[in-house]
Design a protein around this motif. Structure first.
Motif, mmCIF file in Angstrom:
data_model
loop_
_atom_site.group_PDB
_atom_site.id
_atom_site.type_symbol
_atom_site.label_atom_id
_atom_site.label_comp_id
_atom_site.label_asym_id
_atom_site.label_seq_id
_atom_site.Cartn_x
_atom_site.Cartn_y
_atom_site.Cartn_z
ATOM 1 N N GLN A 187 0.796 -1.235 0.000
ATOM 2 C CA GLN A 187 0.000 0.000 0.000
ATOM 3 C C GLN A 187 0.830 1.287 0.000
ATOM 4 O OE1 GLN A 187 -2.653 -1.083 3.309
ATOM 5 N NE2 GLN A 187 -4.288 -0.975 1.806
ATOM 6 N N GLY B 298 -8.326 9.910 -1.479
ATOM 7 C CA GLY B 298 -8.392 9.262 -0.182
ATOM 8 C C GLY B 298 -7.081 8.650 0.267
ATOM 9 N N ALA B 299 -5.976 9.033 -0.373
ATOM 10 C CA ALA B 299 -4.669 8.540 0.051
ATOM 11 C C ALA B 299 -3.837 9.704 0.575
ATOM 12 C CB ALA B 299 -3.959 7.861 -1.117
ATOM 13 N N ILE C 140 -2.566 4.308 -7.687
ATOM 14 C CA ILE C 140 -3.177 4.324 -6.351
ATOM 15 C C ILE C 140 -4.491 3.561 -6.377
ATOM 16 C CG2 ILE C 140 -4.344 5.816 -4.678
ATOM 17 C CD1 ILE C 140 -2.197 7.908 -5.208
ATOM 18 N N GLN C 141 -5.267 3.805 -7.446
ATOM 19 C CA GLN C 141 -6.547 3.108 -7.542
ATOM 20 C C GLN C 141 -6.326 1.599 -7.733
ATOM 21 O OE1 GLN C 141 -9.167 3.624 -11.006
ATOM 22 N NE2 GLN C 141 -10.785 4.133 -9.576
ATOM 23 N N GLU D 226 -4.869 0.090 -4.528
ATOM 24 C CA GLU D 226 -5.482 0.573 -3.295
ATOM 25 C C GLU D 226 -4.411 1.055 -2.332
ATOM 26 O OE1 GLU D 226 -8.770 -1.108 -1.443
ATOM 27 O OE2 GLU D 226 -9.509 -2.146 -3.232
ATOM 28 N N ALA D 227 -3.495 1.848 -2.846
ATOM 29 C CA ALA D 227 -2.388 2.332 -2.027
ATOM 30 C C ALA D 227 -2.865 3.419 -1.081
ATOM 31 C CB ALA D 227 -1.281 2.871 -2.911
ATOM 32 N N LEU D 228 -2.316 3.414 0.123
ATOM 33 C CA LEU D 228 -2.708 4.417 1.103
ATOM 34 C C LEU D 228 -1.766 5.614 1.096
ATOM 35 C CD1 LEU D 228 -3.762 2.244 4.170
ATOM 36 C CD2 LEU D 228 -5.231 3.653 2.716
ATOM 37 N N ASP E 161 -7.175 -3.172 13.017
ATOM 38 C CA ASP E 161 -8.569 -3.596 13.028
ATOM 39 C C ASP E 161 -9.222 -3.319 11.677
ATOM 40 O OD1 ASP E 161 -9.771 -0.625 14.774
ATOM 41 O OD2 ASP E 161 -8.322 -0.919 13.177
ATOM 42 N N GLY E 162 -8.401 -2.909 10.742
ATOM 43 C CA GLY E 162 -8.969 -2.411 9.495
ATOM 44 C C GLY E 162 -8.881 -3.341 8.328
ATOM 45 N N THR E 163 -8.309 -2.829 7.276
ATOM 46 C CA THR E 163 -8.394 -3.438 5.964
ATOM 47 C C THR E 163 -7.959 -4.884 5.890
ATOM 48 O OG1 THR E 163 -6.269 -2.389 5.612
ATOM 49 C CG2 THR E 163 -8.176 -1.313 4.680
#
Lengths: 160, 299, 132
Positions: B182, B245-246, B208-209, B212-214, B294-296
């Motif tokens: 990411q 959103g990154a 990024i899309q 799904e890189a943060l 707790d996320g992705t």
């Protein structure tokens, strides 16, 4: 962006209006008289950018600019027309938008390009933003006599 | 505007000449075509790819199209553009030569060589010097424009190739690499201009899309100078990354560039910056770990 | 139009989070109707979080951008946090070139990440570990 003076940015290098006969030029004119017109204009512009072989980002730029300009003409200019041309010059194809309205015109053009400027229903980014989305942009306006905006974007992709 | 005065007068004066040239073209079509091919071969006005039979085919088509175009009444000066068939034949012929490696000058000279052939045949058709002159003027008008068209088409074809290549070069010079889960990075090397920054922005956002890189790291260690426009472009890129959103980290701002940015009064204070790519990566990993547990990705 | 024009955009409620997704195109009327409807729903449900999935939206002009900013501010005043998720790359590029930063609007890469940020997973304790 540099606050260059009103009117032109990156003026066309050559008279691309003189299109030799082996080049075809397609043109269509659309009314800007209602909110529904804004929607059909977006569709027409999208189709034109596809036809000119634009990539997805350039498509989005041109459709967005058209939406801004048409809305400007609708809200501030009391309606008008948008003319869509496919233009060609050395090695590349472009889409040209010409938006005309019979509205009150713009008195201070420089001011109208400033982000946040608005005279009506609050569309501050219209002109300056649209100019940044296009390669060439000219605006002429006479107070009381309406406004004409001509904006062109060239295809920089040329996918084989 | 296009039917200028000169075109009208010379056309009306030359209506006799026009008929004469048309007649010469018709009566001697084969001879003219053959002689033209011969001249081109003699004068080495060709690229590599054309066989002699192709040349003859081309010549026959051109001679026929010239005769047909002259038969109408459109202005002679515009025929190479206004007559559909003639225009297509000259265009095709020029593109074929461009691909075969002939130079634009040689290509238009090849078209102009047809003048000589026509004049030779014309001399056989009339001895009257006035008539000869009028016909010669007409041939010049017709073929000069055809030669110019040929030149133009050639240049245009080349232009398209250059355009495509420079775009490919841009794509290659701005790779987006995956540094960590990411975390993406774009190491920028060399001068940044508007076109290049736009390509960087496009490639980076797409990556990024896809991944799904943060976090996206833009490393400008290899960028020699930063002016207002470049700084603006960097800001735009950072903003676009945020809109998706990154997060964005800029690394490798060397002291002189830091000074320039400060002098230009550009506010980069809202942007996360690190001295080196390594520091930026450390910061990026910290960001991706934060929502992680707790996320992705489960644990 | 009747008194409560509908944007035709479904708004789902999952626990204290509202979820909505915009379609590929948004005309001005629908945009305004959507704002109206969502604001009403936030206030009637007492939602704490709102996720707007815009991954299908092909164009955001200044009008729609304004609507998103406005919506975020209004929701905040009503006690809800708004996350706009899944903006497409061409849309993001066009927006920044247009000069619009959507300041104050929180974004997420995908609806899933947006929901995570809104803490929604905690409201679904029995969910088996997500694949991938």
């Amino acid at each position: 962006m540099t606050g260059s003076h009103a009117g032109t940015t990156r003026a066309p290098q050559r008279a691309d209006k003189v299109v030799p006969a082996h080049h075809s030029t397609e043109s269509s004119t659309h009314p800007v008289a209602s909110e529904e017109d804004l929607l059909s204009i977006r569709h027409a512009v999208r189709a034109a950018t596809l036809h000119a072989g634009f990539g997805i980002v350039d498509q989005t730029r041109v459709v967005t600019a058209a939406s801004e300009l048409a809305r400007n003409a609708y809200v501030h200019g009391g309606g008008g027309t948008l003319t869509l041309d496919i233009v060609r010059r050395l090695g590349t194809t472009g889409v040209r938008l010409t938006v005309e309205d019979d509205g009150p015109g713009i008195e201070d053009i420089e001011e109208a390009f400033t982000d946040g400027f608005t005279t009506g229903a609050g569309l501050g980014h219209g002109l300056g933003g649209a100019r940044r989305l296009m390669d060439e942009f000219t605006l002429s306006s006479t107070a009381g006599r309406g406004t004409v905006v001509t904006a062109t974007r060239w295809n920089n992709r040329r996918a084989p | 505007m296009t039917t200028s005065d000169t075109a009208i007068t010379s056309d009306s004066v030359d209506s006799g000449a026009r008929a004469r040239v048309t007649e010469v073209l018709r009566a001697n079509a084969d001879a003219i075509a053959d002689r033209w091919v011969q001249l081109q071969l003699e004068q080495a006005l060709l690229g590599s790819d054309l066989t002699e039979s192709e040349l003859h085919e081309e010549a026959d088509a051109l001679v026929a199209a010239l005769a047909a175009a002259l038969d109408g009444d459109a202005p002679v000066r515009r025929l190479a553009y206004s007559d559909r068939d003639l225009n297509r034949i000259v265009t095709d012929l020029s593109l074929r030569r461009a691909r075969g490696g002939a130079s634009p000058t040689v290509t238009s000279l090849a078209v102009l060589a047809l003048k000589q052939v026509l004049l030779e045949h014309l001399r056989g058709a009339t001895r009257e010097s006035d008539e000869l002159l009028a016909a010669a003027v007409l041939i010049n008008q017709l073929l000069d424009v055809a030669g110019a068209l040929s030149f133009e088409v050639y240049v245009e074809g080349r232009e398209a190739i250059i355009h495509r290549q420079s775009h490919q070069l841009l794509e290659m010079s701005t790779p987006v690499v995956r540094l960590w889960r990411q975390v993406l990075a774009v190491p920028l090397i060399g001068t940044l201009d508007t076109a290049r920054t736009q390509v960087v922005m496009e490639n980076l956002l797409q990556a990024i899309q896809d991944d799904e890189a943060l976090v996206a790291i833009i490393d400008i260690t290899g960028v020699p100078t930063v002016d207002t426009a470049v700084a603006q472009h960097l800001l735009q890129t950072v903003n676009a990354v945020r809109l998706m959103g990154a997060d964005c980290v800029i690394s490798g701002i060397r002291p002189p560039i830091a000074q320039t940015i400060a002098q230009l009064g550009i506010d980069l204070s809202t942007i996360l910056t690190r001295a080196t790519l390594a520091d930026a990566l450390a910061a990026a990993i910290k960001i991706t770990d934060a929502p992680g547990p707790d996320g992705t990705d489960g644990r | 139009m009747n008194g409560h024009p509908s944007a035709g955009v479904p708004i789902l409620q999952l626990g204290d989070v509202l979820i909505s997704g915009l379609l590929n195109e948004l005309d001005d009327k629908s945009a305004m109707a959507f704002t109206e409807e969502l604001t009403q729903t936030i206030s009637s449900t007492g939602a704490r979080g709102v996720l707007i999935d815009i991954s299908r939206l092909e164009l955001i002009d200044s009008f729609v951008a304004r609507m998103l900013t406005h919506l975020t501010t209004t929701a905040r005043l009503l006690g809800a946090r708004v996350i706009v998720a899944g903006m497409r790359p061409p849309v993001a590029i066009t927006l920044v070139e247009l000069g619009i930063e959507l300041s104050g609007v929180e974004t997420a890469l995908s609806a899933e990440q947006g929901l995570t940020a809104l803490g929604w997973h905690r409201a679904a304790p029995t969910r088996a570990g997500e694949a991938r």
